[in-house]
Design an enzyme around this catalytic site. Sequence first.
Site, short mmCIF file in Angstrom:
data_model
loop_
_atom_site.label_atom_id
_atom_site.label_comp_id
_atom_site.label_asym_id
_atom_site.label_seq_id
_atom_site.Cartn_x
_atom_site.Cartn_y
_atom_site.Cartn_z
N ASN A 113 0.75 -1.19 -0.01
CA ASN A 113 -0.22 -0.03 0.01
C ASN A 113 0.94 1.36 -0.05
O ASN A 113 1.91 1.17 0.49
CB ASN A 113 -0.79 0.08 1.23
N HIS A 130 6.03 -0.57 -2.68
CA HIS A 130 5.57 0.18 -3.73
C HIS A 130 5.48 1.65 -3.60
O HIS A 130 4.95 2.51 -4.27
CB HIS A 130 4.12 -0.22 -4.19
#
Length: 256
Positions: A113, A130
């Site tokens: 997330n 990410h």
Amino acid sequence: MKRLKQDSSDIKMLAEKVAGYLVNAQRITFLTGAGVSKESGIPTFRDAQTGMWANYNPEELATPQGFKRDPKLVWQWYDFRRKLLGDAKPNPGHEAIVELEKFVPKVTVVTQNIDGLHQKAGSTDVVELHGSIKRFFCFDDRHDADDVPFGLEDPPLCHCGSMIRPGVVWFGESLPDGAFSRGIKECESSDVVFVVGTSALVQPAASLPYSAHRRGAKIVEVNMEATPITDLADVFLQGPSGETLPLVVASLKALK
Ligand code: BV8
């Protein structure tokens, strides 16, 4: 037991089984995806895009090619998502992960997330595979950019003249240096690895539970539905993480 459509007594019994894994655990890792933030009001990556975004495929927008093709569209998509996040609060699922830090010496969160909700909840060891929607750098040279105001029509420019972009990992881009190797290390040295709220489709993040399994970690999956990981899991807790993870904490407290 991997029976799908578990009822509340199944879930309670399984939460107690998972708590049994944690009583003597020294290191646990949570590999989380968008599902853990769903109960904070953040649409998951694969939820039908809402409103004006209904006609766009996230896997096209979240790419360098998509950004170069239409910087305004991609910039506004992230601005829309960043605004959504603005007043989002961690939910009981995030908070249960934090609470486990009281009972297990080492708790690491390896998240896909970009919303920062684990950190906001108080998790002390978070690996962002990410990147983060709250960070920015320029497209050509990755010069860091300060916090960017909401509501810009177009991506602002870096002092070097390159367009500024969100500090996230797009499809086709490598993960941040060290993030994936840290994820492997944590999953391979954990007694228990929880896989929470991810469709387990995006690589290389989705390979992490297999690394853990090879090293003998117990795998606990928390999801609303089966995924490619479900067959690998020792326990599949079917239900919202905001309800099932607090059940695990309550069961562990009863054992301590
Ligand atoms: C890369 C940031 C090396 C941006 C994202 C094999 C090896 C390596 C690469 C590949 C490979 N195969 C294919 C690839 C390429 C690609 C890939 O994986 N493609 C997919 C589509 C097959 N991977 C990459 O490009 C990665 N880079 O490998 O670098 C490299 C470099 C150059 C050249 C070659 C290789 C980078 C991928 C990162 C992309 N960026 N996010 C942004 O967010 O805008 S991905 C994004 O989608 C998320 O970060 C997340 O990772 C991913 C999936 O989302 P999920 O979190 O799983 O959410 P989803 O909606 O899918 O599912 C939600 C789940 O929650 C569901 O299961 C649902 O049931 C559940 N749920 C819902 N509510 C709840 C719940 N669960 C519990 N409680 C609830 N209440």
